[in-house]
Scaffold this active site. Structure first.
Site: not given
Length: 725
Positions: A82, A324, A209-210, A668, A218, A649-651
């Site tokens: 993503h 998101n 998601n989550w 995630d 991902d 941001g840690n993605s």
């Protein structure tokens, strides 16, 4: 940073295992014996050497709002699917749909350049607190305070960026208690090497998601390039792969429960330093409004995109982003309530206040600061609805957003560079123009018109004291679906903002030249821009007040804690230490920390979002595991959980073991952990990672990406001349 305030006697304690997004400087202050006991096998100084201004942490890079990591000396960067979605979308058409089918470059000439894609490699961190605070004139009001601090930050950045290919920022910690100058090398030629099919990279879609358990691949692989002499350079066919001094080799053995891991990256923003009432405002106003407004936008984009194949590609990126944010807002609401976070914050503040009062006059200013912050919060709530809607223009209809951008750019360009808003300074021009160009791929007029109509309807419903003047001027004060639709049709029919060549010309024009065009959409954008500029001034004054008040309160909070307190996330490089762990989300449920290919196939329905691509299912059903099977699980691991302290941001963050080897890629958090932004809860604080063995299984057994696997050092032999040139 000041050790007395940020570090506060960093002693070894089990409570540190998961909580805390630690800066590179703070890591060096942690007890090495404690770190070894946790599982760190490399000396802490290998992570970051302040003398050189670099170390293993420099292998974790900033990838345009996401994180990533070098995984080979030849410039290969792994991040999330993503996070690379913009590049994938950029090169997708209905005839060559890379979003759906994925992409693998068989040789380097086939790698796809990303318009505006950049990678930043950290180089140094310098405490500039005294310089920044000394720039505030005596007796300055709150707006003047903000402007003085912002100007000093710009000056420090300008001086730092005199070095070629350098990207700098002055980051604020603890609400302005400390300021750090961050220096990074910026690489401007970034290309797509591999992306899995969307049904792998987004397996489970918004439904999963989550959530946990997850079975999502991902991940994507990019490559950074430089000029032949090693200098950063824009895209050129003469460029060569970046030579990474620090990178994370792949740990082919993966992880098992209770293993030590570190997550390195660039967490965006957390709000643990907010007062309870500030958190309560987000709970009662902000997140419900995000669910409402963005939920409607999602419905519009889905309905209109489903009517047209090209339109579906055009809205994909915006839709992904809105989904998101929308689901995150729901998770924040659920987590704030479930964890009683606001109530706990009130209790914590009361404890600090009682402690401060016992300690007499020393903390009197801290108590006054808290009361003043609460008064500021109460005043802000009175104008929330207008400010939220006006501030959402950039997330909704693309046409007005583009018109606003060129309008504000023209107004700001008339000022000296250091007096402009940061996002319109000369240093931002390449990014701005890339965005103006790239947005062409996101335009789908039927959806855009419907989004604007929904925005106008909401604006016209605002109370008399919260009107958006630009909407009243161009659409009237009372909503009529037929009239508004007709005005929008006329506006879009008569505009050149949506024509790429004309829009790029507009990006170089003055306000007078833009006004002279008599372009209806541009005229709307010019009027919206004036209101947004005025709103920015209001927000700047509030921020100036916070810069004056919050540091005093934070001093008391940190002193009362008497233990390490990592500062809120602010987009700078951080490290969190963790263990691979499952969790119990509710009574009677216990989640294990790993999922497998078998679980992925069990979810398969043949329909989105659980439609495993045939080339994946055939290999998985045949149990062609290669060398990537976990002997304990007797299957290929897909995802795993750890109790790392992460946020947006840690993605794309590398998840590495104690040897500094990559064992996974963070993508995630679990649903129960979304409100972790307001406070760490060890019972549910879990981040979700793609297991490195699933990545390697995909490249090996599904894609037969032989050259890439050899380059990654997990298959014997060297790439051929054709593969490396």
């Amino acid at each position: 940073m000041k050790k007395t305030l940020l570090l506060l006697s960093l002693v070894a304690a089990p409570a540190l295992a998961g909580e805390g997004k630690w800066t590179p400087q703070q890591v060096l202050e942690l007890d090495p014996a404690w770190l070894r006991a946790q599982g760190l096998q490399v000396p802490p100084k290998k992570l970051w050497d302040p003398q050189r201004g670099t170390g293993l942490l420099a292998g974790a890079v900033n990838v345009g709002g996401c994180s990533g990591a070098f995984i080979a000396p030849s410039g290969l960067v792994i991040t999330n699917h993503h996070c690379a979605f913009g590049v994938i979308q950029e090169h997708s058409t209905p005839q060559r749909d890379l979003i759906t089918d994925g992409f693998l470059a068989s040789k380097r000439e086939d790698e796809l350049p990303g318009k505006g894609s950049r990678v930043q490699v950290p180089r140094s961190f310098k405490d500039v607190t005294k310089d920044v605070l000394a720039a505030v004139p005596a007796g300055a009001d709150d707006l003047a305070r903000f402007k003085a601090i912002e100007r000093k930050q710009k000056e420090l950045v300008a001086e730092c960026e005199k070095r070629p290919a350098t990207r700098c920022q002055v980051a604020s910690f603890d609400g302005g208690l400390n300021y750090t100058l961050v220096d990074a090398v910026e690489l401007a030629d970034v290309r797509l090497v591999y992306a899995p099919p969307r049904a792998v990279g987004e397996y489970g879609g918004e439904e999963d998601n989550w959530m946990w358990p997850r079975h999502t691949g991902d991940f994507a692989i990019l490559r950074a390039y430089t000029a032949p002499d090693g200098a950063s350079a824009p895209y050129s066919d003469k460029n060569v792969p970046y030579k990474a001094e620090f990178f994370f080799p792949l740990a082919t053995e993966g992880v098992k429960p209770d293993d030590f891991v570190m997550v390195l990256g660039y967490p965006g923003v957390t709000w643990r330093a907010l007062l309870a009432e500030e958190m309560a405002e987000r709970q009662s106003r902000l997140y419900p409004r995000m669910r409402d407004v963005f939920g409607e936008a999602i419905r519009i984009l889905e309905e209109e995109g489903d009517k047209d194949a090209a339109g579906k590609i055009a809205v994909a990126s915006q839709l992904k982003s809105l989904h998101n944010v929308h689901k995150n807002a729901g998770g924040q609401l659920a987590g704030l309530k479930r964890g009683r976070i606001v109530e706990k914050q009130r209790e914590s503040e009361a404890a600090v206040a009682a402690w401060a009062q016992k300690n007499g006059a020393k903390w009197a200013e801290a108590m006054k600061a808290r009361e003043a912050l609460l008064a500021e919060q109460a005043a802000t709530g009175k104008v929330f609805e207008r400010e939220f809607l006006l501030g959402s223009t950039g997330r909704l209809a693309r046409g007005p957003a583009l018109a606003v951008t060129v309008s504000r750019l023209a107004a700001e360009r008339a000022k000296p560079d250091l007096e402009r808003r940061p996002e319109y300074m000369e240093r931002e021009m390449p990014r701005l123009k890339d965005r103006l160009e790239r947005e062409q791929k996101n335009l789908f007029l039927p959806a855009d018109k419907k989004l604007l109509q929904a925005f106008v309807r909401r604006a016209q419903a605002l109370g008399p004291d919260e009107r958006i003047a630009a909407v009243d001027k161009h659409f009237g004060k009372t909503f009529s679906e037929k009239d508004v639709a007709a005005k929008i049709d006329a506006m879009y029919a008569g505009t050149k903002v949506l024509t790429l060549a004309e829009r790029m010309k507009m990006a170089g024009e003055t306000v007078a030249q833009l006004e002279a065009r008599k372009d209806p959409l541009l005229a709307f954008g010019l009027d919206l821009a004036k209101e947004l500029t005025a709103l920015d001034d209001v927000k700047d004054r509030r921020q100036g007040a916070a810069m004056r008040l919050r540091p005093e309160w934070r001093k008391a909070v940190l002193a009362h804690a008497g233990k390490p307190v990592a500062p809120d996330a602010n987009g700078t490089l951080r490290v969190t230490f963790a263990k691979v762990q499952g969790y119990a989300p509710r009574d009677g449920a216990l989640y294990t920390p790993q999922t497998t290919l078998s679980g992925l196939l069990a979810k398969h329905t043949g329909e989105e979002p659980f439609d495993v691509p045939e080339k994946v299912s055939q290999v998985a059903e045949a149990k062609r595991f290669g060398t990537w099977m976990d002997p304990r699980l007797k299957d290929v691991p897909v995802n795993f959980l750890a109790n790392a302290d992460t946020t947006g941001g840690n993605s794309g963050s590398p998840t590495v073991n104690g040897k500094g080897q990559l064992v996974g890629v963070n993508f995630d958090r679990v649903w129960e952990n979304v409100a972790n932004d307001f406070g760490y809860n060890p019972d549910v604080a879990r981040n979700v990672n793609v297991d490195v063995r699933y990545i390697l299984w995909t490249l090996d057994q599904v894609e037969n990406a032989d050259a890439l696997l050899r380059e990654l050092g997990v298959r014997k032999g060297k790439p051929t001349v054709q593969e490396t040139r």
